[in-house]
Design a protein around this motif. Structure first.
Motif, PDB file in Angstrom:
ATOM      1  N   SER A 113       0.807  -1.219   0.000  1.00 19.98           N
ATOM      2  CA  SER A 113       0.000   0.000   0.000  1.00 19.98           C
ATOM      3  C   SER A 113       0.839   1.267   0.000  1.00 19.98           C
ATOM      4  O   SER A 113       2.056   1.230   0.205  1.00 19.98           O
ATOM      5  N   TRP A 115       1.344   5.662   0.995  1.00 23.01           N
ATOM      6  CA  TRP A 115       1.357   6.441   2.236  1.00 23.01           C
ATOM      7  C   TRP A 115       0.229   7.446   2.358  1.00 23.01           C
ATOM      8  O   TRP A 115      -0.022   7.961   3.442  1.00 23.01           O
ATOM      9  N   LYS A 139       1.887  -5.220   3.251  1.00 22.96           N
ATOM     10  CA  LYS A 139       3.125  -4.444   3.335  1.00 22.96           C
ATOM     11  C   LYS A 139       2.711  -2.967   3.301  1.00 22.96           C
ATOM     12  O   LYS A 139       2.487  -2.401   2.239  1.00 22.96           O
ATOM     13  N   SER A 141       3.036   1.202   3.704  1.00 24.83           N
ATOM     14  CA  SER A 141       4.073   2.076   3.149  1.00 24.83           C
ATOM     15  C   SER A 141       5.012   2.593   4.230  1.00 24.83           C
ATOM     16  O   SER A 141       4.577   3.070   5.276  1.00 24.83           O
ATOM     17  N   GLU A 142       6.295   2.548   3.927  1.00 23.08           N
ATOM     18  CA  GLU A 142       7.301   3.127   4.826  1.00 23.08           C
ATOM     19  C   GLU A 142       7.198   4.652   4.813  1.00 23.08           C
ATOM     20  O   GLU A 142       7.757   5.330   5.669  1.00 23.08           O
ATOM     21  N   GLY A 189       0.134   2.711  -5.734  1.00 19.16           N
ATOM     22  CA  GLY A 189       1.308   3.594  -5.734  1.00 19.16           C
ATOM     23  C   GLY A 189       1.575   4.135  -7.130  1.00 19.16           C
ATOM     24  O   GLY A 189       0.693   4.122  -7.998  1.00 19.16           O
ATOM     25  N   ASN A 190       2.807   4.570  -7.341  1.00 13.68           N
ATOM     26  CA  ASN A 190       3.124   5.216  -8.631  1.00 13.68           C
ATOM     27  C   ASN A 190       3.379   4.188  -9.741  1.00 13.68           C
ATOM     28  O   ASN A 190       3.627   3.007  -9.465  1.00 13.68           O
ATOM     29  N   LEU A 212      -3.024   2.967  -9.675  1.00 18.72           N
ATOM     30  CA  LEU A 212      -1.973   3.948  -9.967  1.00 18.72           C
ATOM     31  C   LEU A 212      -2.517   5.384  -9.921  1.00 18.72           C
ATOM     32  O   LEU A 212      -3.630   5.603  -9.461  1.00 18.72           O
ATOM     33  N   GLY A 213      -1.734   6.315 -10.401  1.00 19.75           N
ATOM     34  CA  GLY A 213      -2.147   7.720 -10.331  1.00 19.75           C
ATOM     35  C   GLY A 213      -2.405   8.321 -11.692  1.00 19.75           C
ATOM     36  O   GLY A 213      -2.704   7.621 -12.653  1.00 19.75           O
ATOM     37  N   GLU A 340       2.211  14.066 -12.503  1.00 19.17           N
ATOM     38  CA  GLU A 340       1.134  14.162 -11.512  1.00 19.17           C
ATOM     39  C   GLU A 340       1.618  15.071 -10.377  1.00 19.17           C
ATOM     40  O   GLU A 340       2.709  14.866  -9.840  1.00 19.17           O
TER      41      GLU A 340
HETATM   42  P1  NAD Z   1       4.825   4.841  -1.773  1.00 16.12           P
HETATM   43  O1  NAD Z   1       6.106   5.592  -1.824  1.00 16.12           O
HETATM   44  O2  NAD Z   1       4.206   4.545  -0.456  1.00 16.12           O
HETATM   45  O3  NAD Z   1       5.049   3.482  -2.589  1.00 16.12           O
HETATM   46  C1  NAD Z   1       4.015   2.536  -2.690  1.00 16.12           C
HETATM   47  C2  NAD Z   1       4.536   1.179  -2.244  1.00 16.12           C
HETATM   48  O4  NAD Z   1       5.507   0.728  -3.164  1.00 16.12           O
HETATM   49  C3  NAD Z   1       5.186   1.206  -0.860  1.00 16.12           C
HETATM   50  O5  NAD Z   1       4.630   0.161  -0.073  1.00 16.12           O
HETATM   51  C4  NAD Z   1       6.657   1.023  -1.166  1.00 16.12           C
HETATM   52  O6  NAD Z   1       7.329   0.296  -0.154  1.00 16.12           O
HETATM   53  C5  NAD Z   1       6.642   0.240  -2.464  1.00 16.12           C
HETATM   54  N1  NAD Z   1       7.837   0.486  -3.267  1.00 16.12           N
HETATM   55  C6  NAD Z   1       8.443   1.665  -3.488  1.00 16.12           C
HETATM   56  N2  NAD Z   1       9.484   1.505  -4.328  1.00 16.12           N
HETATM   57  C7  NAD Z   1       9.541   0.193  -4.626  1.00 16.12           C
HETATM   58  C8  NAD Z   1      10.391  -0.614  -5.453  1.00 16.12           C
HETATM   59  N3  NAD Z   1      11.410  -0.081  -6.138  1.00 16.12           N
HETATM   60  N4  NAD Z   1      10.126  -1.931  -5.551  1.00 16.12           N
HETATM   61  C9  NAD Z   1       9.100  -2.489  -4.874  1.00 16.12           C
HETATM   62  N5  NAD Z   1       8.268  -1.773  -4.083  1.00 16.12           N
HETATM   63  C10 NAD Z   1       8.483  -0.479  -3.952  1.00 16.12           C
HETATM   64  O7  NAD Z   1       3.694   5.578  -2.590  1.00 16.12           O
HETATM   65  P2  NAD Z   1       3.770   6.431  -3.922  1.00 16.12           P
HETATM   66  O8  NAD Z   1       4.202   5.588  -5.059  1.00 16.12           O
HETATM   67  O9  NAD Z   1       4.423   7.736  -3.666  1.00 16.12           O
HETATM   68  O10 NAD Z   1       2.184   6.699  -4.028  1.00 16.12           O
HETATM   69  C11 NAD Z   1       1.665   7.789  -4.690  1.00 16.12           C
HETATM   70  C12 NAD Z   1       1.088   7.322  -6.018  1.00 16.12           C
HETATM   71  O11 NAD Z   1       0.044   6.389  -5.767  1.00 16.12           O
HETATM   72  C13 NAD Z   1       0.463   8.454  -6.785  1.00 16.12           C
HETATM   73  O12 NAD Z   1       0.764   8.306  -8.145  1.00 16.12           O
HETATM   74  C14 NAD Z   1      -1.027   8.265  -6.543  1.00 16.12           C
HETATM   75  O13 NAD Z   1      -1.842   8.804  -7.539  1.00 16.12           O
HETATM   76  C15 NAD Z   1      -1.125   6.766  -6.475  1.00 16.12           C
HETATM   77  N6  NAD Z   1      -2.305   6.356  -5.729  1.00 16.12           N
HETATM   78  C16 NAD Z   1      -3.282   5.689  -6.387  1.00 16.12           C
HETATM   79  C17 NAD Z   1      -4.440   5.326  -5.722  1.00 16.12           C
HETATM   80  C18 NAD Z   1      -5.549   4.609  -6.441  1.00 16.12           C
HETATM   81  O14 NAD Z   1      -6.451   4.098  -5.762  1.00 16.12           O
HETATM   82  N7  NAD Z   1      -5.530   4.533  -7.747  1.00 16.12           N
HETATM   83  C19 NAD Z   1      -4.579   5.628  -4.361  1.00 16.12           C
HETATM   84  C20 NAD Z   1      -3.542   6.290  -3.718  1.00 16.12           C
HETATM   85  C21 NAD Z   1      -2.399   6.636  -4.404  1.00 16.12           C
END
Ligand code: NAD
Length: 417
Positions: A113, A115, A139, A141-142, A189-190, A212-213, A340
Motif C-alpha cells: 500500500s 502512504w 506491506k 508504506s514506509e 502507488g506510482n 496507480l495515479g 502528476e
Molecule cells: P509509496 O512511496 O508509499 O510506494 C508505494 C509502495 O511501493 C510502498 O509500499 C513502497 O514500499 C513500495 N515500493 C516503493 N518503491 C519500490 C520498489 N522499487 N520496488 C518495490 N516496491 C516499492 O507511494 P507512492 O508511489 O508515492 O504513491 C503515490 C502514487 O500512488 C500516486 O501516483 C497516486 O496517484 C497513487 N495512488 C493511487 C491510488 C488509487 O487508488 N488509484 C490511491 C492512492 C495513491
C-alpha cells in the motif's frame, strides 16, 4: 530478517492449504475484528495519521475510518451471498448433468500500500481478500511510518495473525516479498513501481491489481454556480490530504474570459477555509516528507512557471507545509503539467472555447478522474462521450469514491455486539 519474511509467507501458505481461511465463520470473525479495531482504536489511528501527514481529524474520520468500517460491514452483509455457488443452465448435450459456478479463494494475497491514505489503502484490499477466504500479507508504506507500525501492532490483536500478517519495510523488503510466489498482488502507488510489481507478478503468472495515479482535469464552464464550483474544487483538492490524493483535481481548464471570475471565487473560498495564513491552519495536511516537499518545490520554482503564481506560494520547509497555490496559464511542457502534481499546487489553463478542453485532455494520458462543472446538460453529454476516465463527476470533485459504498450505519452497532 529475510528468513523470517520467508517463514511468514511459508506459514501463510501452510495455513491456507490447511483450509483455515475458508469457512464463512473465520471470514466473518476477521471482518468483525477489523470493525472493532477501527472503532476501539480510533484515537490511536487518528494520532498516527496526524503524525504521518498532519491529517486533520475530520479527514481521518471521513476519508479513512468511516470507509474501512463501511467496507467491513458491506463484506459482512454480503459474505454468504458471495460464497454461495451459482447455478448455471447446463446444455442439452450435458443432460442429465447440472452445472454451477463455485467461488473459491485464490490463496495468498500480497497487499502493497501507499502512504497517502495509509489506513484505507492498507485495509480496504485486505478486507476484500479476507472476505474471499484468502491468507494475506500486508506491506504498509514506509512513507507513513506511524501507521505502518500501528498496523503491525494492532492487526494481530484484532484478527487472526497466523493468516493475516503485516510485514513492514521499504524497497528492500518489498523486493524480497515480490520474489516470493503469490496468488494475487494488490499494489497501490506510482506507475514506475507499478511496472516493477507487474514484472515480478508475471514471473509466476500471478494476477495483479495496480491502483496507480494520473493527472485529473477539472473543466469549468461559465454556466455554473460559481461559488459552489469553487467550494467543491477546493474541498476535493486541498480538503483531501492537501492535494496528496490520486483523484484530487490536478489542473483546471476554463475559458480566458471566465478565468478571472473563477480565480477570484477560489481565492475567497480558500481564505474562508484556511484563513489569511494557511500555513498555520490545522485543517490542512502537511506534505508527507522532505523528498516530496523538494519535488513540489521544484515544480513551483521551475523558471517557466514560477512567475505564474496568482495565489498562495507560501511554504515552510521546517514544517513541510505548502499553502494552497494557484498558477495561471502555465506552459504545457512545464514539469507541473507533465507529471502528476500530488500536492497543493493547482494550475489553471485557459482556452478560447470550452470545447477545446476535450482535445487538451485527450492529448494527455487517460485520467483517473475527470470533472466538469456546468449546468448545460448538452455539454455534460458531450464531455461524457468525448472523454475516457476511470471516474467522472459533474459539478463536484473527488466524492465519487464513496458512491459505491452503501450506507450501513444501522447495521453498525448490531455487528459490534
Ligand atoms: P509509496 O512511496 O508509499 O510506494 C508505494 C509502495 O511501493 C510502498 O509500499 C513502497 O514500499 C513500495 N515500493 C516503493 N518503491 C519500490 C520498489 N522499487 N520496488 C518495490 N516496491 C516499492 O507511494 P507512492 O508511489 O508515492 O504513491 C503515490 C502514487 O500512488 C500516486 O501516483 C497516486 O496517484 C497513487 N495512488 C493511487 C491510488 C488509487 O487508488 N488509484 C490511491 C492512492 C495513491
Amino acid at each position: 530478517m529475510v528468513e523470517s519474511r520467508a517463514a511468514a509467507v511459508q506459514e501463510l501458505r501452510a495455513r491456507f492449504a490447511a483450509g483455515q481461511t475458508r469457512p464463512a465463520e473465520w471470514r466473518a470473525a476477521q471482518l468483525r475484528g477489523g470493525l472493532r479495531m477501527a472503532t476501539e482504536m480510533e484515537a490511536e489511528i487518528c494520532d498516527a495519521l496526524h503524525a504521518d501527514l498532519g491529517k486533520p481529524k475530520t479527514e481521518a474520520h471521513v476519508h479513512e475510518l468511516s470507509l474501512i468500517k463501511s467496507s467491513c460491514l458491506f463484506a459482512l452483509k454480503n459474505l454468504k451471498k458471495w460464497m454461495k455457488p451459482q447455478k448455471v443452465p447446463a446444455k442439452l448435450m450435458n443432460f442429465p448433468s447440472t452445472a454451477r459456478i463455485t467461488p473459491e479463494p485464490l490463496g495468498l494475497v500480497l497487499v502493497i500500500s501507499a502512504w497517502n491514505y495509509p489506513l484505507l489503502l492498507s485495509l480496504d484490499p485486505v478486507i476484500g481478500a479476507i472476505a474471499a477466504g484468502n491468507a494475506v500479507a500486508l506491506k504498509p508504506s514506509e512513507g507513513a511510518p506511524a501507521m505502518s507500525s500501528l498496523l503491525a501492532e494492532l492487526l494481530p490483536r484484532f484478527v487472526d495473525g497466523t493468516c493475516i500478517k503485516v510485514i513492514e519495510g521499504g524497497v528492500k523488503e518489498t523486493t524480497a516479498l515480490l520474489n516470493q510466489k503469490w496468488d494475487k498482488i494488490f499494489y497501490t502507488g506510482n506507475s514506475r513501481v507499478g511496472r516493477v510489481v507487474m514484472t515480478a507478478a508475471a514471473k509466476h503468472l500471478t494476477p495483479a491489481v495496480l491502483e496507480l495515479g494520473g493527472k485529473c482535469p477539472v473543466v469549468v464552464d461559465s454556466n455554473v454556480d460559481l461559488h459552489i464550483a469553487a467550494k467543491r474544487i477546493a474541498a476535493g483538492k486541498w480538503g483531501c490530504n492537501n492535494g496528496q490524493a490520486c483523484i484530487a483535481p490536478d489542473f483546471i481548464i476554463t475559458t480566458q474570459a471566465f478565468a478571472p471570475k473563477l480565480l477570484e471565487s477560489l481565492k475567497k473560498v480558500l481564505e474562508k477555509f484556511y484563513g489569511k495564513d494557511p500555513l498555520l491552519s490545522a485543517d490542512l495536511s502537511r506534505v508527507v516528507n522532505a523528498s516530496h516537499f523538494g519535488r513540489l518545490k521544484g515544480l513551483m520554482d521551475e523558471e517557466m512557471v514560477s512567475d505564474k503564481i496568482v495565489f498562495g506560494g507560501q511554504r515552510d520547509e521546517q514544517q513541510l507545509k505548502i499553502a494552497p497555490t494557484i498558477f495561471l496559464d502555465v506552459p504545457l511542457d512545464s514539469a507541473i503539467m507533465k507529471e502528476e502534481i500530488f500536492g497543493p499546487l493547482l494550475p489553471i489553463l485557459t482556452v478560447d472555447k470550452i470545447h477545446e478542453s476535450f482535445g487538451l485532455i485527450n492529448s494527455m494520458a487517460k485520467p483517473l478522474a475527470a470533472y466538469l462543472f456546468t449546468r448545460d446538460s448538452e455539454l455534460q453529454n458531450q464531455f461524457e462521450g468525448a472523454i475516457s476516465a476511470g471516474g467522472m463527476l459533474f459539478n463536484d470533485t473527488s466524492i465519487h469514491v464513496i458512491t459505491t459504498r452503501p450506507r450501513l450505519e444501522h447495521e453498525f452497532y448490531r455487528e459490534l455486539k
